[in-house]
Design an enzyme around this catalytic site. Structure first.
Site, PDB file in Angstrom:
ATOM      1  N   CYS A  83       0.861  -1.181   0.000  1.00 40.00           N
ATOM      2  CA  CYS A  83       0.000   0.000   0.000  1.00 40.00           C
ATOM      3  C   CYS A  83       0.899   1.232   0.000  1.00 40.00           C
ATOM      4  O   CYS A  83       1.674   1.426   0.941  1.00 40.00           O
ATOM      5  CB  CYS A  83      -0.892  -0.019   1.244  1.00 40.00           C
ATOM      6  SG  CYS A  83      -1.950   1.422   1.339  1.00 40.00           S
ATOM      7  N   HIS A  85      -0.146   4.659  -0.480  1.00 36.71           N
ATOM      8  CA  HIS A  85      -0.630   5.819   0.303  1.00 36.71           C
ATOM      9  C   HIS A  85      -0.281   5.545   1.758  1.00 36.71           C
ATOM     10  O   HIS A  85       0.069   6.455   2.509  1.00 36.71           O
ATOM     11  CB  HIS A  85      -2.150   6.044   0.123  1.00 36.71           C
ATOM     12  CG  HIS A  85      -2.985   5.402   1.179  1.00 36.71           C
ATOM     13  ND1 HIS A  85      -3.579   4.162   1.042  1.00 36.71           N
ATOM     14  CD2 HIS A  85      -3.271   5.809   2.446  1.00 36.71           C
ATOM     15  CE1 HIS A  85      -4.194   3.848   2.180  1.00 36.71           C
ATOM     16  NE2 HIS A  85      -4.047   4.829   3.036  1.00 36.71           N
ATOM     17  N   HIS A 203      -8.165  -5.481  -6.982  1.00 35.13           N
ATOM     18  CA  HIS A 203      -8.347  -4.029  -7.119  1.00 35.13           C
ATOM     19  C   HIS A 203      -8.812  -3.740  -8.557  1.00 35.13           C
ATOM     20  O   HIS A 203      -8.200  -4.239  -9.508  1.00 35.13           O
ATOM     21  CB  HIS A 203      -7.045  -3.270  -6.895  1.00 35.13           C
ATOM     22  CG  HIS A 203      -6.547  -3.262  -5.476  1.00 35.13           C
ATOM     23  ND1 HIS A 203      -6.017  -4.370  -4.867  1.00 35.13           N
ATOM     24  CD2 HIS A 203      -6.504  -2.272  -4.560  1.00 35.13           C
ATOM     25  CE1 HIS A 203      -5.657  -4.055  -3.625  1.00 35.13           C
ATOM     26  NE2 HIS A 203      -5.949  -2.787  -3.423  1.00 35.13           N
ATOM     27  N   ASP A 230     -10.814   3.973  -2.825  1.00 37.16           N
ATOM     28  CA  ASP A 230      -9.641   4.721  -2.377  1.00 37.16           C
ATOM     29  C   ASP A 230      -9.888   6.210  -2.567  1.00 37.16           C
ATOM     30  O   ASP A 230     -10.185   6.654  -3.674  1.00 37.16           O
ATOM     31  CB  ASP A 230      -8.411   4.261  -3.179  1.00 37.16           C
ATOM     32  CG  ASP A 230      -7.107   4.639  -2.494  1.00 37.16           C
ATOM     33  OD1 ASP A 230      -7.093   5.662  -1.780  1.00 37.16           O
ATOM     34  OD2 ASP A 230      -6.117   3.911  -2.679  1.00 37.16           O
ATOM     35  N   CYS A 234      -4.367   6.160  -5.142  1.00 41.91           N
ATOM     36  CA  CYS A 234      -3.897   4.791  -4.937  1.00 41.91           C
ATOM     37  C   CYS A 234      -2.477   4.647  -5.495  1.00 41.91           C
ATOM     38  O   CYS A 234      -2.286   4.617  -6.708  1.00 41.91           O
ATOM     39  CB  CYS A 234      -4.834   3.757  -5.568  1.00 41.91           C
ATOM     40  SG  CYS A 234      -4.426   2.075  -5.093  1.00 41.91           S
ATOM     41  N   GLY A 235      -1.510   4.540  -4.588  1.00 35.58           N
ATOM     42  CA  GLY A 235      -0.118   4.484  -5.033  1.00 35.58           C
ATOM     43  C   GLY A 235       0.211   3.223  -5.811  1.00 35.58           C
ATOM     44  O   GLY A 235       0.923   3.275  -6.832  1.00 35.58           O
ATOM     45  N   THR A 236      -0.297   2.069  -5.345  1.00 39.36           N
ATOM     46  CA  THR A 236      -0.033   0.845  -6.121  1.00 39.36           C
ATOM     47  C   THR A 236      -0.841   0.884  -7.427  1.00 39.36           C
ATOM     48  O   THR A 236      -0.386   0.376  -8.455  1.00 39.36           O
ATOM     49  CB  THR A 236      -0.355  -0.429  -5.303  1.00 39.36           C
ATOM     50  OG1 THR A 236      -1.663  -0.324  -4.741  1.00 39.36           O
ATOM     51  CG2 THR A 236       0.657  -0.646  -4.189  1.00 39.36           C
TER      52      THR A 236
HETATM   53  O1  PYC Z   1      -2.162   3.542  -2.127  1.00 42.40           O
HETATM   54  O2  PYC Z   1      -1.429   1.601  -2.779  1.00 42.40           O
HETATM   55  C1  PYC Z   1      -2.283   2.307  -2.246  1.00 42.40           C
HETATM   56  C2  PYC Z   1      -3.496   1.672  -1.714  1.00 42.40           C
HETATM   57  C3  PYC Z   1      -3.860   0.341  -1.800  1.00 42.40           C
HETATM   58  C4  PYC Z   1      -5.088   0.204  -1.149  1.00 42.40           C
HETATM   59  C5  PYC Z   1      -5.442   1.446  -0.685  1.00 42.40           C
HETATM   60  N1  PYC Z   1      -4.456   2.320  -1.040  1.00 42.40           N
END
Ligand code: PYC
Length: 315
Positions: A83, A85, A203, A230, A234-236
């Site tokens: 994750c 974020h 996702h 999200d 969402c960083g991923t």
């Molecule tokens: O920011 O990667 C992210 C993330 C994954 C699930 C919620 N945020």
């Protein structure tokens, strides 16, 4: 147990900063949480203390001595692979506690080591693990007969990326977007469409041009496992998108991609190539803000001491 809450582009992270003994290493800590201590997740995320959008972060001693910490993230359904974020959230939390100073820091996760650069102005830049587009133009048929095309990509989690299909990407449509993306996720599962080695795609990410007034290349809506959306880009998910853009040649190394979320918060992305590899290293910049410091109290006679485990339909 003491926790610190933060948000990154509107998406909350709840970090356990003391009071929980964990094994050494992020993988061992994930096993511990999954097999022996799921009450930690349900206590922190479920009502009455939490709500569906919170991502929890369990810090642990890293196995790799170059890392400042290990971390395992979890949400209202289970542990997450990764994750970003949340990684931005824990870096800001460690800085708030005075445990780290501006500079480069390595963080151990169950899927690999991530590098975080904390700048003097507290913007935080994450160098992700290697990411890649696994499959292009994959077709999935919804129960109403509609065919949806998308890409399957690994950004630290498995994503199905859909462009310009489904409800319009605007905040007023969050309920409709949630319904649509849940339908897509169910259809992927039923039609056995997976990531590499049969990995579940949990996702779903929809993209379109940003709404007026948002300065970005694209705006997204991301459905997370557990069916919360999200609030951040969402960083991923941004990493998964960057891997697709790199694979199609729409983004070149060093070029910037501005990814907006459904609420209009923005991450800045780019990538570094890996010699002799189809994979790339996505780089994602964002900011987090601390929102509270809390002591969790679990009274033995509280019938909901470990949270209300209401069954979720179709998560
Ligand atoms: O920011 O990667 C992210 C993330 C994954 C699930 C919620 N945020």
């Amino acid at each position: 147990m003491k926790i610190i809450d933060s948000h990154t582009g509107g998406e909350p992270t709840r970090t356990i900063v003391s009071g929980l003994d964990t094994p050494r290493g992020a993988k061992a800590t994930r096993d511990f949480l999954e097999k022996e201590a799921d009450w930690v997740r349900t206590t922190l995320i479920n009502e009455p203390r939490g709500f569906d959008a919170i991502v929890g972060a369990c810090l642990c001693e890293p196995e790799d001595s170059t890392c400042i910490t290990g971390v395992v993230f979890f949400n209202n359904l289970s542990c997450l692979h990764s994750c970003l974020h949340g990684t931005i959230g824990i870096v800001e939390t460690l800085a708030y506690l005075g445990r780290i100073r501006p500079g480069e820091h390595h963080i151990e996760t169950p899927v690999g080591i991530i590098t975080a650069l904390l700048a003097e102005d507290h913007s935080i830049t994450i160098k992700n693990i290697p990411c890649y587009r696994f499959a292009e133009d994959v077709r999935v048929t919804l129960p109403n007969g509609q065919e949806i095309a998308g890409n399957i990509s690994w950004g630290g989690n498995w994503f199905f990326l859909i462009s310009n299909q489904g409800p319009e990407i605007r905040a007023e449509n969050i309920a409709a977007l949630t319904d649509f993306t849940r339908t897509v996720r169910d259809a992927l599962r039923i039609q056995n469409i997976t990531g590499e080695n049969g990995a579940e795609i949990d996702h779903i990410e929809c993209f379109a041009s940003p709404q007026a007034g948002i300065n970005a290349n694209s705006q997204n809506f991301v459905l997370c496992p557990g069916s919360a959306y999200d609030r951040s880009p969402c960083g991923t998910g941004t990493s998964a998108k960057i891997a697709c853009l790199a694979a199609s040649g729409e983004l070149t190394e060093g070029e910037t991609w501005l990814q907006a979320s459904i609420i209009g918060s923005v991450f800045e992305g780019s990538f570094e190539s890996i010699p002799d590899s189809d994979k790339v290293i996505p780089i994602v910049t964002g900011r987090a803000f601390i929102t509270s410091e809390t002591t969790i109290i679990v009274q033995p006679n509280d019938p909901f001491k470990h949270g209300i485990s209401s069954p979720r339909i179709g998560v």
